[in-house]
Scaffold this active site. Structure first.
Site, PDB file in Angstrom:
ATOM      1  N   CYS A   2      -4.347  -1.663  19.075  1.00 32.52           N
ATOM      2  CA  CYS A   2      -5.045  -0.971  20.164  1.00 32.52           C
ATOM      3  C   CYS A   2      -4.333   0.317  20.571  1.00 32.52           C
ATOM      4  O   CYS A   2      -3.130   0.427  20.520  1.00 32.52           O
ATOM      5  CB  CYS A   2      -5.071  -1.865  21.391  1.00 32.52           C
ATOM      6  N   ARG A  28      -3.015   3.455  13.794  1.00 36.14           N
ATOM      7  CA  ARG A  28      -2.503   2.137  14.228  1.00 36.14           C
ATOM      8  C   ARG A  28      -3.444   1.018  13.810  1.00 36.14           C
ATOM      9  O   ARG A  28      -3.088  -0.143  13.850  1.00 36.14           O
ATOM     10  CB  ARG A  28      -2.332   2.121  15.751  1.00 36.14           C
ATOM     11  N   TRP A  74      -8.190  -3.511  18.567  1.00 42.19           N
ATOM     12  CA  TRP A  74      -7.965  -4.377  17.402  1.00 42.19           C
ATOM     13  C   TRP A  74      -8.147  -5.791  17.961  1.00 42.19           C
ATOM     14  O   TRP A  74      -7.350  -6.236  18.798  1.00 42.19           O
ATOM     15  CB  TRP A  74      -6.553  -4.172  16.856  1.00 42.19           C
ATOM     16  N   ASN A  98      -4.239  -2.880  26.629  1.00 37.67           N
ATOM     17  CA  ASN A  98      -3.503  -3.340  25.431  1.00 37.67           C
ATOM     18  C   ASN A  98      -2.708  -4.553  25.858  1.00 37.67           C
ATOM     19  O   ASN A  98      -2.058  -4.523  26.906  1.00 37.67           O
ATOM     20  CB  ASN A  98      -2.523  -2.255  24.938  1.00 37.67           C
ATOM     21  N   GLY A  99      -2.733  -5.617  25.048  1.00 35.35           N
ATOM     22  CA  GLY A  99      -1.939  -6.803  25.369  1.00 35.35           C
ATOM     23  C   GLY A  99      -2.820  -8.036  25.389  1.00 35.35           C
ATOM     24  O   GLY A  99      -3.964  -8.004  24.934  1.00 35.35           O
ATOM     25  N   GLU A 475       8.572  -8.706  -0.786  1.00 32.78           N
ATOM     26  CA  GLU A 475       7.973  -7.409  -0.435  1.00 32.78           C
ATOM     27  C   GLU A 475       6.914  -7.023  -1.464  1.00 32.78           C
ATOM     28  O   GLU A 475       5.835  -6.544  -1.103  1.00 32.78           O
ATOM     29  CB  GLU A 475       9.056  -6.337  -0.328  1.00 32.78           C
ATOM     30  N   LYS A 479       2.923  -6.321  -0.504  1.00 32.62           N
ATOM     31  CA  LYS A 479       2.236  -5.064  -0.866  1.00 32.62           C
ATOM     32  C   LYS A 479       0.924  -5.352  -1.570  1.00 32.62           C
ATOM     33  O   LYS A 479      -0.107  -4.789  -1.252  1.00 32.62           O
ATOM     34  CB  LYS A 479       3.143  -4.206  -1.763  1.00 32.62           C
ATOM     35  N   GLU A 482      -1.766  -7.180   0.826  1.00 31.83           N
ATOM     36  CA  GLU A 482      -2.277  -6.484   2.021  1.00 31.83           C
ATOM     37  C   GLU A 482      -3.196  -5.322   1.652  1.00 31.83           C
ATOM     38  O   GLU A 482      -4.023  -4.927   2.471  1.00 31.83           O
ATOM     39  CB  GLU A 482      -1.151  -6.038   2.936  1.00 31.83           C
ATOM     40  N   HIS A 498       9.292 -26.878  -8.076  1.00 30.62           N
ATOM     41  CA  HIS A 498       9.248 -28.006  -7.123  1.00 30.62           C
ATOM     42  C   HIS A 498       7.878 -28.122  -6.467  1.00 30.62           C
ATOM     43  O   HIS A 498       7.781 -28.447  -5.281  1.00 30.62           O
ATOM     44  CB  HIS A 498      10.352 -27.820  -6.068  1.00 30.62           C
ATOM     45  N   LYS A 594      -1.410  -0.620  11.747  1.00 28.88           N
ATOM     46  CA  LYS A 594      -0.124  -0.002  11.396  1.00 28.88           C
ATOM     47  C   LYS A 594       0.947  -0.437  12.386  1.00 28.88           C
ATOM     48  O   LYS A 594       2.097  -0.600  12.013  1.00 28.88           O
ATOM     49  CB  LYS A 594      -0.242   1.523  11.423  1.00 28.88           C
TER      50      LYS A 594
END
Ligand code: AGP
Length: 599
Positions: A2, A28, A74, A98-99, A475, A479, A482, A498, A594
């Protein structure tokens, strides 16, 4: 995540200011947008499920107002819809937020008992209802806000209009960042600095449980008891946050390719000689280093953990910020807590930092966005110099974090005499050559495009590794998933057998890296285990490994302090080209943001 923008002026039309602010915050991530402004006492609200451009197209040409608020949402509470988009109006009150209002259900029932009816699924509408209730009850906005702060659990950055108070924007803050920008005849409110940089560099920072009154020529900030505060007016000195793609099709590709310079820019002040290296903070008084972060930033922390423990014999723990804040952390003055964050606005990381500060323990930040909330709140900050990272999938910020942390560990190794000076000087020399070391890997795009062609139609891809290579596998896997939306998992190479190896079938892609000569043979054995079950294997390594069943991507032999910076590049580019073949929205993947400013 947001974004909030507000503005009030003497005679400037603030509608373009609000829209421009929202566009600056688009990176964002969001799924809907809205604006509200007052004109001759009439309140206009305009909301869209979609982009800021759709909102702009929705606003009547030549609309004018000198006071208004705007928001990009968002979704957290309530599905993605125009109804649930902000602003939300209840009675006299219109807000953007926001929140998360954690006790919104209890508050909603109490307000419904008092006759309120709500139209949306958004917790923000309940916040507006509560403010309206107290405003009507006390006929005093200060009392209403103070009461609101007492009753609400959760996090909020609120920007508020009141229909019968047409000259003032009210702001209320707890946990979610909010700033007030000041200029001649126009004042601004925003969730962070980039949104107002076009208009002013001067701003006030709201702290928790503070609220403010903003008019065209006056800014007042109060504490929760209603006492007027004397706040310091800050001036922004960060880099210019605008950026463009240049010749690249996507920001992500541009940012991957920039790494041969952003890494060097980040570590430049420390790598020319021992004297410069020792500009790094002295960690010798600490017995344990805790690293707290989220997502990719946490993966960077795992690299640092390995280096701290292998090369300086210092205990280092890495925690997900979202877990850290709810566990016992055994903090004391011999523990340094390092917080890693590209945006410096991640709610979970910020909340974890608050916890360390409450215990009066030392904190160090590795942050990319200058003067961001984490950078402002932490004891000491080391900035990565990756520049503005627009693509949601972090690449250049990650390698800048890894490089800065690696140099921090190297300085610690010098101070603790864990590595001989001659060896340290050799590693510094390698760091100074990082650009020429990375270029051949960055230029080998054909290799990664060909691999992408082999995997882009797959449903499951696995990444395995040991030690540093396991951290890199995590990582690499993040990548891919996402931005290409292909399911992927990272596993410790020795752990796959296992259980999860049951998922390996014919042609299942399995990626790995083997950059530690002491344990590479074990990883190769694990690859052979999956090959015997039909997997198609890809291996990034600096060793001379030849195997008909393994596609080897060779990288240059360098010190362990640099290996992660080389190994991750193929993973980044394979993910990029795979997502490109799938036609995904690479810079703004679905559901992602973001900067995750909600918990
Ligand atoms: C990484 O590609 C993601 N964008 C995400 O995991 C990100 O690293 C995480 O949300 C942490 O963000 P921060 O570094 O801004 O705190």
């Amino acid at each position: 995540m947001c974004g909030i923008v507000g503005s009030v002026s003497t005679k400037t039309n603030i509608i373009p200011i609000l829209l421009n602010g929202l566009k600056t915050l688009e990176y964002r991530g969001y799924d809907s947008a809205g604006i509200s402004y007052l004109k001759d006492g009439n309140l206009t609200i305009n909301k869209v499920k979609g982009r800021v451009q759709d909102l702009e197209n929705n606003i009547e040409k030549n609309s004018f107002s000198n006071i208004g608020i705007a928001h990009t949402r968002w979704a957290t509470h309530g599905k993605v819809s125009e109804t649930n988009a902000h602003p939300h109006n209840v009675g006299h009150i219109t807000i953007v937020h926001n929140g998360i209002i954690e006790n919104f259900n209890k508050l909603k029932h109490k307000l419904e008992e008092k006759g309120y009816q709500f139209k949306t699924q958004a917790d923000t509408e309940i916040a507006a209802g509560l403010l309206d209730y107290y405003y009507k009850k006390y006929e005093n906005i200060d009392k209403a806000i103070q009461k609101f702060m007492k009753k609400v659990d959760g996090s909020y950055a609120i920007c508020m209009l009141i229909d019968n108070d047409p000259n003032t924007i009210y702001v209320i803050k707890k946990d979610s960042p909010l700033i007030i920008g000041q200029s001649q005849d126009v004042n601004y409110i925003a969730s962070d600095v980039p949104a107002i940089l076009k208009y002013t560099k001067n701003y006030y920072i709201l702290e928790d449980y503070e609220y403010g009154k903003v008019t065209n020529n006056n800014i007042e900030i109060y504490n929760k008891e209603g006492n007027l505060l004397k706040k310091e007016l800050k001036e922004y000195h960060g880099s210019d946050l605008t950026s463009d793609k240049g010749l690249y099709e996507h920001y992500m590709l541009k940012e991957i390719m920039e790494q041969n310079t952003t890494i060097r820019k980040t570590i430049n002040p420390y790598i020319n000689n021992i004297k410069d290296l020792l500009k790094m903070p002295d960690l010798t008084k600490y017995e344990r280093i805790d690293i707290i972060a989220c997502g990719t930033a946490m993966h960077a922390g795992l690299i640092a953990k390995y280096l701290f423990e292998q090369y300086t014999n210092t205990k280092c723990e890495v925690f997900l910020a979202s877990e850290y804040r709810y566990q016992n952390n055994f903090l004391n003055n011999k523990v340094l807590s390092i917080f890693i964050s590209q945006s410096g606005e991640t709610a979970d990381t910020l909340a974890a930092l608050k916890k360390v500060k409450e215990e009066n323990c030392d904190s160090l930040g590795i942050v990319n966005v200058k003067e961001s909330s984490i950078a402002r709140a932490i004891d000491k900050v080391l900035y990565t110099e990756a520049g503005t990272e627009i693509a949601v999938a972090s690449t250049k910020a990650y390698t800048a974090q890894v490089a800065l942390l690696s140099v921090l560990v190297l300085a610690h190794a010098y101070r603790t005499k864990s590595i001989k000076e001659e060896k340290i000087l050799n590693i510094l020399e390698e760091f100074r050559s990082i650009t020429s070391i990375l270029n051949p890997i960055l230029e080998d795009t054909k290799t990664y495009e060909n691999i992408a062609k082999e995997i882009y139609e797959k449903n499951d891809v696995f990444y395995i590794g040991r030690g540093l290579d396991y951290a890199l596998a995590m990582e690499g896997s993040l990548k891919l998933k996402e931005i290409s939306y292909i399911h992927s998992e990272a596993y410790a190479a020795g752990e796959l057998k296992h259980g999860t190896i049951s998922l390996i079938t014919k042609d299942t892609p399995v990626f790995s890296s083997a950059t530690n000569k002491h344990i590479n043979t074990k990883t190769i054995s694990n690859l052979k285990e999956v090959i015997s079950r039909g997997a198609k294997c890809y291996l990034i390594t600096d060793e001379d490994i030849k195997d008909d069943n393994i596609k080897v991507i060779k990288i240059k032999k360098v010190s362990m302090f640099l290996k992660p910076l080389l190994t991750i590049i193929p993973y980044q580019l394979i993910a990029y080209y795979t997502a490109k073949l799938k036609g995904c929205d690479i810079d703004k993947p679905r559901n992602l943001a973001k900067s995750v400013t909600v918990e």
